[in-house]
Enzyme design. Structure first.
Site, mmCIF file in Angstrom:
data_model
loop_
_atom_site.group_PDB
_atom_site.id
_atom_site.type_symbol
_atom_site.label_atom_id
_atom_site.label_comp_id
_atom_site.label_asym_id
_atom_site.label_seq_id
_atom_site.Cartn_x
_atom_site.Cartn_y
_atom_site.Cartn_z
ATOM 1 N N SER A 72 -0.050 7.898 7.677
ATOM 2 C CA SER A 72 0.879 7.637 6.570
ATOM 3 C C SER A 72 1.981 6.675 6.988
ATOM 4 O O SER A 72 2.640 6.065 6.138
ATOM 5 C CB SER A 72 1.495 8.950 6.078
ATOM 6 O OG SER A 72 2.015 9.703 7.160
ATOM 7 N N GLU B 7 -6.558 17.921 0.668
ATOM 8 C CA GLU B 7 -5.559 17.114 -0.040
ATOM 9 C C GLU B 7 -6.001 16.807 -1.463
ATOM 10 O O GLU B 7 -7.133 16.374 -1.699
ATOM 11 C CB GLU B 7 -5.314 15.806 0.715
ATOM 12 C CG GLU B 7 -4.275 14.907 0.051
ATOM 13 C CD GLU B 7 -3.863 13.731 0.909
ATOM 14 O OE1 GLU B 7 -3.078 12.899 0.411
ATOM 15 O OE2 GLU B 7 -4.312 13.645 2.068
#
Length: 264
Positions: free
Chosen positions: A46, A181
């Site tokens: 990320s 997720e």
């Protein structure tokens, strides 16, 4: 202060104790999160979006992850430290072994890989050679262009069954943790109940064993799109350590994630 291990997280699961995880990219934030009681820290790819300013995670390299893993390692005493294996760093078993070794030598306690059945050989290989693995299913950001964007996964029966089957197969191959997720909460619950290993959710409802968020979202400093499943804890507390503590407490109490952070 007892160090958190995968065995610790299994104990939490068996006791029904919810645990927390956050991304971290440097020693100072890692130390703050660790000292406040965050159980798992992820040096996530990320960073490609929140640190480097890219539109996705694909430009992140093994060297990037290794550098930030070394930084985070210096700030951590208690938490389990996981390092993401970035895009195309585990396309073959040989690449997987070489790059996972680099990240473990940088200070990681475990590496994380995205994908299902095609990864089983690599997960088994790493586990047999002493490298613990965290698997990642559902919305896997490295496959964003295959999905056609950051979209919820597992909403239809066939895909939900595939994800559940892959979760079971990854556990059987040796994965010690699983991140799910952006999948419907009922699917995340079914996966959590089906596995003996701990399951960490992000945008996956409140029934997983643990929760993970990107630190920039928790602190309200992300630029651009803010995911529906995130929560700005700094806004309600006004101080970083208090924000982290509020996140930990709300996960432990089952307050977060609430319905507005969850997909049906």
């Amino acid at each position: 202060m007892s160090k958190i291990t995968s065995s610790t997280l299994r104990t939490f699961k068996s006791e029904g104790k919810k645990f927390t995880a956050l991304t971290a990219y440097d020693a100072s934030f890692a130390n703050a999160f660790d000292s406040e009681g965050v159980d798992v820290l992820l040096v996530g790819d990320s960073m490609g979006m929140v640190l480097q300013g890219h539109n996705d995670t694909l430009p992140v390299t093994v060297d990037d992850i290794a550098y930030h893993t070394r930084c985070v390692r210096r700030g951590v005493e208690r938490a389990l430290l996981i390092a993401d294996m970035p895009f195309m760093s585990y396309a073959t078993p040989e690449q997987t072994m070489t790059n996972a070794t680099t990240l473990m030598q940088a200070g990681a306690n475990m590496v994380k890989v995205e994908g299902g059945h095609w990864l089983l050989e690599s997960v088994k290989m790493l586990t047999e050679r002493g490298i613990p693995v965290c698997a990642h299913l559902g919305l896997t950001p490295q496959s964003v262009h295959v999905f056609g964007g950051f979209k919820i996964q597992g909403r239809d029966a066939d895909n939900a069954q595939r994800i559940l089957d892959e979760a079971k197969a990854l556990e059987a191959a040796g994965a010690q943790l699983l991140v799910v997720e952006c999948i419907p909460a009922p699917l995340a619950k079914a996966i959590t109940e089906a596995l003996t290993i701990p399951v960490i959710g992000i945008g996956a409802g409140a029934d997983t064993d643990g929760q993970i968020l990107v630190m920039h979202d928790v602190l309200g400093i992300s630029s651009g799109y803010i995911p529906r499943f995130s929560k700005n804890y700094l806004k309600q507390t006004g101080e970083i350590r208090s924000a982290v503590r509020a996140y930990i407490d709300e996960v432990a109490q089952g307050v977060f994630p609430a319905e507005e952070h969850t997909f049906s």
